[in-house]
Design an enzyme around this catalytic site. Sequence first.
Site, PDB file in Angstrom:
ATOM      1  N   LYS A 172      17.944 -17.316   6.490  1.00 21.68           N
ATOM      2  CA  LYS A 172      17.241 -18.571   6.719  1.00 21.68           C
ATOM      3  C   LYS A 172      16.072 -18.315   7.674  1.00 21.68           C
ATOM      4  O   LYS A 172      16.267 -18.116   8.874  1.00 21.68           O
ATOM      5  CB  LYS A 172      18.155 -19.614   7.369  1.00 21.68           C
ATOM      6  CG  LYS A 172      17.481 -20.979   7.405  1.00 21.68           C
ATOM      7  CD  LYS A 172      18.005 -21.883   8.502  1.00 21.68           C
ATOM      8  CE  LYS A 172      17.136 -21.911   9.711  1.00 21.68           C
ATOM      9  NZ  LYS A 172      15.755 -22.338   9.511  1.00 21.68           N
ATOM     10  N   GLU A 247      19.842 -12.769  19.924  1.00 21.00           N
ATOM     11  CA  GLU A 247      18.667 -12.302  20.672  1.00 21.00           C
ATOM     12  C   GLU A 247      17.874 -13.540  21.052  1.00 21.00           C
ATOM     13  O   GLU A 247      17.398 -14.260  20.179  1.00 21.00           O
ATOM     14  CB  GLU A 247      17.791 -11.381  19.800  1.00 21.00           C
ATOM     15  CG  GLU A 247      18.467 -10.123  19.309  1.00 21.00           C
ATOM     16  CD  GLU A 247      18.831  -9.158  20.416  1.00 21.00           C
ATOM     17  OE1 GLU A 247      18.309  -9.304  21.548  1.00 21.00           O
ATOM     18  OE2 GLU A 247      19.666  -8.283  20.166  1.00 21.00           O
ATOM     19  N   CYS A 281       8.849 -13.182  22.775  1.00 13.95           N
ATOM     20  CA  CYS A 281      10.029 -13.214  23.648  1.00 13.95           C
ATOM     21  C   CYS A 281       9.837 -12.275  24.825  1.00 13.95           C
ATOM     22  O   CYS A 281      10.395 -12.477  25.897  1.00 13.95           O
ATOM     23  CB  CYS A 281      11.275 -12.851  22.860  1.00 13.95           C
ATOM     24  SG  CYS A 281      11.097 -11.327  21.938  1.00 13.95           S
ATOM     25  N   GLU A 382      11.676 -20.379  30.479  1.00 15.03           N
ATOM     26  CA  GLU A 382      10.795 -19.811  29.462  1.00 15.03           C
ATOM     27  C   GLU A 382       9.804 -20.887  29.004  1.00 15.03           C
ATOM     28  O   GLU A 382      10.217 -21.963  28.575  1.00 15.03           O
ATOM     29  CB  GLU A 382      11.614 -19.319  28.256  1.00 15.03           C
ATOM     30  CG  GLU A 382      10.750 -18.605  27.230  1.00 15.03           C
ATOM     31  CD  GLU A 382      11.519 -18.135  25.997  1.00 15.03           C
ATOM     32  OE1 GLU A 382      12.296 -18.931  25.434  1.00 15.03           O
ATOM     33  OE2 GLU A 382      11.332 -16.975  25.595  1.00 15.03           O
TER      34      GLU A 382
HETATM   35  P1  NAD Z   1      14.748 -21.836  17.643  1.00 19.99           P
HETATM   36  O1  NAD Z   1      15.989 -21.599  18.413  1.00 19.99           O
HETATM   37  O2  NAD Z   1      14.186 -23.204  17.632  1.00 19.99           O
HETATM   38  O3  NAD Z   1      14.968 -21.455  16.104  1.00 19.99           O
HETATM   39  C1  NAD Z   1      15.406 -20.171  15.702  1.00 19.99           C
HETATM   40  C2  NAD Z   1      16.045 -20.294  14.332  1.00 19.99           C
HETATM   41  O4  NAD Z   1      17.265 -21.019  14.454  1.00 19.99           O
HETATM   42  C3  NAD Z   1      15.209 -21.059  13.318  1.00 19.99           C
HETATM   43  O5  NAD Z   1      15.345 -20.486  12.049  1.00 19.99           O
HETATM   44  C4  NAD Z   1      15.828 -22.436  13.360  1.00 19.99           C
HETATM   45  O6  NAD Z   1      15.600 -23.198  12.192  1.00 19.99           O
HETATM   46  C5  NAD Z   1      17.288 -22.090  13.523  1.00 19.99           C
HETATM   47  N1  NAD Z   1      18.141 -23.162  14.053  1.00 19.99           N
HETATM   48  C6  NAD Z   1      17.770 -24.258  14.762  1.00 19.99           C
HETATM   49  N2  NAD Z   1      18.867 -25.008  15.062  1.00 19.99           N
HETATM   50  C7  NAD Z   1      19.940 -24.363  14.541  1.00 19.99           C
HETATM   51  C8  NAD Z   1      21.340 -24.623  14.543  1.00 19.99           C
HETATM   52  N3  NAD Z   1      21.849 -25.699  15.125  1.00 19.99           N
HETATM   53  N4  NAD Z   1      22.157 -23.747  13.922  1.00 19.99           N
HETATM   54  C9  NAD Z   1      21.655 -22.620  13.352  1.00 19.99           C
HETATM   55  N5  NAD Z   1      20.326 -22.312  13.328  1.00 19.99           N
HETATM   56  C10 NAD Z   1      19.482 -23.180  13.915  1.00 19.99           C
HETATM   57  O7  NAD Z   1      13.682 -20.762  18.155  1.00 19.99           O
HETATM   58  P2  NAD Z   1      12.151 -20.645  17.744  1.00 19.99           P
HETATM   59  O8  NAD Z   1      11.391 -21.737  18.394  1.00 19.99           O
HETATM   60  O9  NAD Z   1      12.042 -20.474  16.264  1.00 19.99           O
HETATM   61  O10 NAD Z   1      11.766 -19.243  18.399  1.00 19.99           O
HETATM   62  C11 NAD Z   1      11.345 -19.091  19.716  1.00 19.99           C
HETATM   63  C12 NAD Z   1      12.469 -18.551  20.570  1.00 19.99           C
HETATM   64  O11 NAD Z   1      12.921 -17.309  20.027  1.00 19.99           O
HETATM   65  C13 NAD Z   1      12.027 -18.220  21.992  1.00 19.99           C
HETATM   66  O12 NAD Z   1      13.025 -18.628  22.889  1.00 19.99           O
HETATM   67  C14 NAD Z   1      11.915 -16.697  21.982  1.00 19.99           C
HETATM   68  O13 NAD Z   1      12.063 -16.092  23.244  1.00 19.99           O
HETATM   69  C15 NAD Z   1      13.019 -16.328  21.053  1.00 19.99           C
HETATM   70  N6  NAD Z   1      12.819 -15.000  20.505  1.00 19.99           N
HETATM   71  C16 NAD Z   1      13.654 -14.007  20.929  1.00 19.99           C
HETATM   72  C17 NAD Z   1      13.479 -12.710  20.460  1.00 19.99           C
HETATM   73  C18 NAD Z   1      14.400 -11.603  20.896  1.00 19.99           C
HETATM   74  O14 NAD Z   1      14.521 -10.611  20.179  1.00 19.99           O
HETATM   75  N7  NAD Z   1      15.068 -11.709  22.041  1.00 19.99           N
HETATM   76  C19 NAD Z   1      12.456 -12.431  19.548  1.00 19.99           C
HETATM   77  C20 NAD Z   1      11.625 -13.477  19.145  1.00 19.99           C
HETATM   78  C21 NAD Z   1      11.825 -14.759  19.617  1.00 19.99           C
END
Ligand code: NAD
Length: 492
Positions: A172, A247, A281, A382
Site C-alpha cells: 500500500k 521505521e 526522515c 519532528e
Molecule cells: P504517515 O504515517 O502519515 O503514513 C505512512 C503510511 O501509513 C501511508 O501509506 C499511510 O497511508 C499509512 N497509514 C496511515 N494511517 C494508517 C493506519 N491507521 N494503519 C496503517 N497504515 C496507515 O507518514 P507520511 O506522512 O506518509 O510520511 C512521513 C513520515 O514518515 C515522517 O514522520 C518521516 O520521518 C517518516 N519516514 C521515516 C523513514 C525512516 O526510514 N525512518 C523514511 C521516510 C519517512
Amino acid sequence: MNVKNFINGCWTELGDLQTMPVTNPANGEVLALAPLSTKREVDEAVRSAKAAQKAWALVPAPKRADYLYEIGFKLKEKKEYLARLLTQEMGKVIDEARGEVQEGIDMAFYMAGEGRRLFGETTPSELSNKFAMSVRAPIGVAGLITPWNFPIAIATWKAFPALVAGNTVVWKPSNETPLMAYELGKICEEVGLPKGVVNIVFGTGPTVGTSMVEHPDIRVISFTGSNATGSKVAELGGKLLKKVSLEMGGKNAVIVMDDGDIDLAVDGILWSAFGTAGQRCTACSRVIVHKDVKEALQEKLLAAMDGLVIGDGLNPETKIGPVINRAALEKINHYVQIGKQEGATLLTGGRMLTEPPYDQGFYYEPTIFTNVSPDMILAQEEIFGPVVSIIEVGSLDEAIQVNNNVKFGLSSSIFSQDINKIFKAQTLLDTGIVYVNAGTTGAEIHLPFGGTKGTGNGHRDSGQAALDVYTEWKSIYVDFSGKLQRAQIDTQ
Ligand code: NAD
C-alpha cells in the site's frame, strides 16, 4: 490517467470504487485519479499473494533474483521518465528525484545479488556423525506500507529483499504518491513476474492500511511513516502477534565543534536541512554548535542561503521545491509560530509563500531559528519541513547530551577535525546512523537504515539487515549416526 490496483497480475477496473486526485504540489495540477480501495480489494490482493507464495518460494533464489535484475534494468532504462514524474508527484527537485530512482536501481541489483548468497550458517554439532546448519526461510505474505516522501526508493528497500527471500508482497503506497507505485507495478508486469507475487492496493491508511495489518494471512508488516501511525500499526500488529518492522520519524542534528571546518559544515547543513524541503526522515532539524563558532556559522549560513532558489523542482535551478500539501504547509507554519512563542530568535524565513509564482503550490521559506534551547518544542518534535534550530553548547559532552535528549534516534552528524572527538561522538551518539564531516542525509543502500528509540522498533531497512525482516531462521540437524543421539545427554 487513471491509476488502478494491481492484483494477481491484472490491473483491476475501478468498478464502484471512489477515487482521489493526485496533484502536483508545485502548481496544483491534477496528474491522475487513484482508487480509494476498501477491505474487499485488500482481501483479493492477499488471496492472490497467498496463492502465489508457495510456488514462488520453490523457485530457486538465483532465478527469483533474475527478475530483480530485470526490474533493475527497466528502472535504469526509465530513470529520467520516472524522475520527472516523481518530481511532479512529490515535489522534490529533479536531481534528488534522479537520486531516488537510482536508489531503487541500486537496491534491485544489490538484492538480486542476494539470490546467490542468502547466507545461513553451518556449524559443528556437539554430537558425532551429526550435521548442523541454519537457513533463511521466507515468512509468507509481506504487507508493505510506505510514505510519500520517498515514493519509490522505500518501496524497493522493502519489496526487493522480501521477494528475493521467497515472500510475496501486498503493497500500500501513500495515497499522496500513487504514481511511482503504478510505474513500479507496470515494470513488474513487463518483466513477467509471476501473477500474484507483487500486488498493489491504493487507498487510505485507515481503510487499506488497517485491513492489511488486521489480515490473518499477512504474516509480516513493514511500515515506514510517522510515529503516530507507527504506534497504531504496532498496537494492532502486536495484538495479532505479527512481526512488525517500523521505521519512523527523526529529529536529527548536526554538531559543529570549534575545530570543525565551518564552510564544509554550512554545505552539509544546507543540504540536509533544506534538501527535499526538509521532508526527509534524516533531515537536519537541529544544529548543535560550539559557542566559539556560533556567530561565524550563522553568518556563513545566511550568506549561503542567498543563492537558494525556491520553486518547481523540474526547473534545474531550483534548490528547494514545494512541500507535499496544504496540511504540511500549515503544520510547518504552526511549529514556526510555536518557536516564536517559546522565545527562539527567528534568524531568517518563517513565512508561507503565497504570492505568485508560488500561489498555486505549497511553498515555505527556508527558516532558521537561533538561541533555541534544547527543551523547546521546536527542538523536540519532528517538523518535517525546511526549518532548522540552532542550539549553542560549550563542549562535546554537552553536544552529545543535547543530541541524545530527544525521543527519536535516526541520524546524527559531527563536524570536527579531532579524531578523538570524532570517535568519542560516534560511540556515544544514540542514533542508528552517524555521519562524520557530512550532513545528516545520504544513506547508501548496502548499509542498514533505521534508528534507535522512538524512530523504530529494532528492525532495519536496507543492507543485509533487511533480510532479517523478511525471513525466519530455520535450524536443521541431520543425524547420520544411525542411532538415537540425545543432545546435552549423549555427549561422550
Ligand atoms: P504517515 O504515517 O502519515 O503514513 C505512512 C503510511 O501509513 C501511508 O501509506 C499511510 O497511508 C499509512 N497509514 C496511515 N494511517 C494508517 C493506519 N491507521 N494503519 C496503517 N497504515 C496507515 O507518514 P507520511 O506522512 O506518509 O510520511 C512521513 C513520515 O514518515 C515522517 O514522520 C518521516 O520521518 C517518516 N519516514 C521515516 C523513514 C525512516 O526510514 N525512518 C523514511 C521516510 C519517512
